[in-house]
Design an enzyme around this catalytic site. Structure first.
Site, PDB file in Angstrom:
ATOM      1  N   HIS A  46     -10.918  65.089  33.046  1.00  0.00           N
ATOM      2  CA  HIS A  46     -11.664  66.301  33.381  1.00  0.00           C
ATOM      3  C   HIS A  46     -11.681  66.395  34.908  1.00  0.00           C
ATOM      4  O   HIS A  46     -11.637  65.381  35.600  1.00  0.00           O
ATOM      5  CB  HIS A  46     -13.079  66.160  32.816  1.00  0.00           C
ATOM      6  CG  HIS A  46     -13.977  67.325  33.024  1.00  0.00           C
ATOM      7  ND1 HIS A  46     -14.612  67.591  34.209  1.00  0.00           N
ATOM      8  CD2 HIS A  46     -14.360  68.301  32.172  1.00  0.00           C
ATOM      9  CE1 HIS A  46     -15.361  68.675  34.078  1.00  0.00           C
ATOM     10  NE2 HIS A  46     -15.217  69.133  32.862  1.00  0.00           N
TER      11      HIS A  46
ATOM     12  N   ASP B  64     -15.763  57.533  31.945  1.00  0.00           N
ATOM     13  CA  ASP B  64     -16.395  58.839  31.781  1.00  0.00           C
ATOM     14  C   ASP B  64     -16.673  59.022  30.294  1.00  0.00           C
ATOM     15  O   ASP B  64     -15.759  59.289  29.515  1.00  0.00           O
ATOM     16  CB  ASP B  64     -15.444  59.921  32.321  1.00  0.00           C
ATOM     17  CG  ASP B  64     -15.900  61.332  31.978  1.00  0.00           C
ATOM     18  OD1 ASP B  64     -15.253  62.278  32.437  1.00  0.00           O
ATOM     19  OD2 ASP B  64     -16.891  61.476  31.228  1.00  0.00           O
TER      20      ASP B  64
ATOM     21  N   GLN C   4     -17.783  62.871  26.622  1.00  0.00           N
ATOM     22  CA  GLN C   4     -17.428  63.351  25.276  1.00  0.00           C
ATOM     23  C   GLN C   4     -17.581  62.266  24.219  1.00  0.00           C
ATOM     24  O   GLN C   4     -17.340  62.519  23.040  1.00  0.00           O
ATOM     25  CB  GLN C   4     -15.979  63.868  25.271  1.00  0.00           C
ATOM     26  CG  GLN C   4     -15.782  65.133  26.079  1.00  0.00           C
ATOM     27  CD  GLN C   4     -16.535  66.354  25.518  1.00  0.00           C
ATOM     28  OE1 GLN C   4     -16.787  66.456  24.329  1.00  0.00           O
ATOM     29  NE2 GLN C   4     -16.888  67.269  26.395  1.00  0.00           N
TER      30      GLN C   4
ATOM     31  N   LYS D 206     -24.699  66.882  26.224  1.00  0.00           N
ATOM     32  CA  LYS D 206     -23.654  66.758  25.199  1.00  0.00           C
ATOM     33  C   LYS D 206     -24.192  66.110  23.932  1.00  0.00           C
ATOM     34  O   LYS D 206     -23.538  66.141  22.894  1.00  0.00           O
ATOM     35  CB  LYS D 206     -22.506  65.884  25.720  1.00  0.00           C
ATOM     36  CG  LYS D 206     -21.969  66.302  27.060  1.00  0.00           C
ATOM     37  CD  LYS D 206     -20.958  67.384  26.962  1.00  0.00           C
ATOM     38  CE  LYS D 206     -20.301  67.545  28.325  1.00  0.00           C
ATOM     39  NZ  LYS D 206     -19.463  68.714  28.432  1.00  0.00           N
TER      40      LYS D 206
ATOM     41  N   CYS E  29     -11.404  72.706  32.108  1.00  0.00           N
ATOM     42  CA  CYS E  29     -11.526  71.852  33.311  1.00  0.00           C
ATOM     43  C   CYS E  29     -10.548  70.664  33.259  1.00  0.00           C
ATOM     44  O   CYS E  29     -10.855  69.557  33.711  1.00  0.00           O
ATOM     45  CB  CYS E  29     -12.951  71.337  33.491  1.00  0.00           C
ATOM     46  SG  CYS E  29     -14.175  72.623  33.689  1.00  0.00           S
TER      47      CYS E  29
HETATM   48  C1  LIG Z   1     -14.864  64.441  29.788  1.00  0.00           C
HETATM   49  C2  LIG Z   1     -15.831  65.197  30.646  1.00  0.00           C
HETATM   50  N1  LIG Z   1     -16.166  64.698  31.859  1.00  0.00           N
HETATM   51  C3  LIG Z   1     -17.042  65.358  32.656  1.00  0.00           C
HETATM   52  C4  LIG Z   1     -17.614  66.555  32.253  1.00  0.00           C
HETATM   53  C5  LIG Z   1     -18.639  67.220  33.172  1.00  0.00           C
HETATM   54  O1  LIG Z   1     -19.901  67.149  32.553  1.00  0.00           O
HETATM   55  P1  LIG Z   1     -21.171  67.823  33.292  1.00  0.00           P
HETATM   56  O2  LIG Z   1     -22.346  67.657  32.314  1.00  0.00           O
HETATM   57  O3  LIG Z   1     -20.795  69.283  33.517  1.00  0.00           O
HETATM   58  O4  LIG Z   1     -21.375  67.096  34.597  1.00  0.00           O
HETATM   59  C6  LIG Z   1     -17.276  67.106  31.016  1.00  0.00           C
HETATM   60  C7  LIG Z   1     -17.845  68.442  30.596  1.00  0.00           C
HETATM   61  N2  LIG Z   1     -16.935  69.173  29.780  1.00  0.00           N
HETATM   62  C8  LIG Z   1     -17.325  70.457  29.281  1.00  0.00           C
HETATM   63  C9  LIG Z   1     -17.494  71.473  30.388  1.00  0.00           C
HETATM   64  S1  LIG Z   1     -16.018  71.718  31.255  1.00  0.00           S
HETATM   65  C10 LIG Z   1     -16.311  70.955  28.237  1.00  0.00           C
HETATM   66  O5  LIG Z   1     -16.475  72.087  27.730  1.00  0.00           O
HETATM   67  O6  LIG Z   1     -15.404  70.169  27.908  1.00  0.00           O
HETATM   68  C11 LIG Z   1     -16.393  66.406  30.191  1.00  0.00           C
HETATM   69  O7  LIG Z   1     -16.067  66.887  28.974  1.00  0.00           O
END
Ligand SMILES: Cc1ncc(COP(=O)(O)O)c(CN[C@@H](CS)C(=O)O)c1O
Length: 404
Positions: free
Chosen positions: A121, A198, A201, A224, A362
């Site tokens: 991401h 990370d 997910q 999430k 992203c």
């Molecule tokens: C693997 C991974 N790593 C980082 C992020 C960012 O998470 P934040 O809570 O925004 O900081 C995400 C967030 N992915 C969302 C928004 S782009 C998706 O629709 O897939 C993610 O999936």
């Protein structure tokens, strides 16, 4: 197994209509829905114990502090961290990754290497690029194959004594690929590299054991996993959190301040500058307890069944191609239909009450690899049903007819 009707009744939002049709919410990878018990926890905080934490001597402040620190203890137990002070509250995954990348500025030098993967991401790409710009370190990328799986033979050639950090996701948000992170962590440690996982997910689908994994950092977002937005967790091994400098300066993170010198607070507060998102932190604890009551084994089994059903049913649609066909997958289905732009498909099926994500998610490098502008992504949670998947299939067939 759990009672899906009872589960769905826990989520007030799921019973609404969108565009005159029953909502089918298949965008859980973007953010999950919130059960009533979590919404009640937020209401209870603001109606009974709202006060600033850690600094007040009055009763309300103490109650709020106890509730917040109890949530930290819930997180510690959930991820099996050795100490509760290895659990840092952040604003989310992005914040956690930036805090670690910022902290490594003092430890990296020219030509050191940071190894990420082609599945990342943007939140696990850009902070490391910024770190390279600050230090002269070099960014290396583990490639993927046509199934969207990391090519481990390449990883084994790339990792070396020059590698100082390995940062990879546990589960790909765009493709659903579950990465072999234990193997990656152990291999990276053979070369002395620190590993950040990370977990954004992963945490909706599984319960990470950070001591069993032996990762140096594990980051995720509350939103999430049925908690509110604005709160996340950075887990770090004590030895690393002691070594890294604080990411932000301000109140809460200090021990003493003079104009000549400031000394920092002990862990975890060294990394928790300013007033935190108190109610979201407390609600994250509630969300974790809710999910554990259902059980992650039951959630994983149910979601596996949903994914298999959805994969079979979607592949019956002529011209539909699934992007991301890893052997090990979480309940995420990215796909394209002929040459129809994903955005057009998403817009049409939204009119039928169906919420999916379309675009690059992203993860523009993944779309570049597959040479596509983006995908339609349906990401399932334990409160979705096979009947909803059937509704998605009908909607996609209608959209295909309208757009072809
Ligand atoms: C693997 C991974 N790593 C980082 C992020 C960012 O998470 P934040 O809570 O925004 O900081 C995400 C967030 N992915 C969302 C928004 S782009 C998706 O629709 O897939 C993610 O999936």
């Amino acid at each position: 197994m759990f009672d899906i009707d009872q589960i769905r009744a826990d989520f007030p939002l799921l019973s609404q209509q969108v565009n005159g049709k029953p909502l089918v919410y298949f965008d859980n990878g973007a953010t999950s829905q919130k059960p009533k018990v979590v919404l009640d926890a937020i209401q209870k905080y603001y109606t009974e114990i709202n006060a600033n934490i850690h600094r007040g001597v009055h009763t309300l402040s103490q109650k709020a502090t106890d509730a917040y620190e109890n949530a930290r203890n819930i997180v510690q137990k959930h991820i099996n961290a050795k100490h509760n002070y290895e659990v840092i509250f952040t604003a989310g995954t992005t914040h956690g990754i930036n805090a670690v990348a910022n902290g490594f500025t003092k430890y990296l030098q020219k030509d050191d290497e940071i190894l990420i993967s082609a599945l990342e991401h943007h939140s696990n790409i850009v902070p490391w690029q910024m770190l390279c710009e600050r230090t002269g370190a070099l960014l290396k990328v583990i490639p993927i194959n046509e199934n969207g799986e990391l090519i481990l033979s390449d990883f084994e050639k790339q990792i070396s004594n020059k590698t100082k950090i390995v940062a990879v996701n546990h589960i790909s948000n765009a493709l659903g690929t579950i990465n072999p992170i234990k193997y990656i962590i152990d291999k990276a440690h053979q070369f002395g590299a620190a590993v950040l996982i990370d977990g954004a997910q992963a945490v909706p689908h599984l319960k990470p054991d950070v001591q069993e994994l032996d990762c140096d950092f594990y980051v995720f977002s509350g939103h999430k996993m049925c908690a509110p937005t604005g709160v996340g967790i950075l887990y770090g091994k004590e030895e690393w959190l002691q070594k890294l400098p604080p990411y932000q300066g301000g109140g809460e993170m200090i021990a003493t301040v003079t104009f000549n010198k400031t000394t920092y607070a002990d862990l975890p507060h060294k990394f928790e500058a300013g007033t935190p998102n108190i109610e979201a932190g407390i609600a994250l604890g509630t969300a974790i307890e809710y999910l554990n009551t259902i059980g992650f084994d039951a959630i994983a089994s149910y979601e596996k069944d949903l994914l298999e059903y959805a994969t079979t049913k979607l592949l019956e649609i002529e011209g539909l191609k699934i992007i991301g066909t890893a052997q090990q997958k979480a309940s995420v289905l990215s796909f394209i239909i002929d040459a129809i732009h994903p955005y057009d498909i998403g817009t049409i099926i939204d009119k039928m009450g169906i919420a999916v994500r379309t675009g690059h998610h992203c993860t523009q490098p993944i779309m570049d690899f597959f040479n596509i502008p983006g995908t339609v992504r349906a990401s399932f949670a334990f409160y979705n049903t096979k009947e909803e998947i059937d509704m998605l299939v009908v909607a996609l067939k209608k959209a295909k007819m309208m757009l072809s």
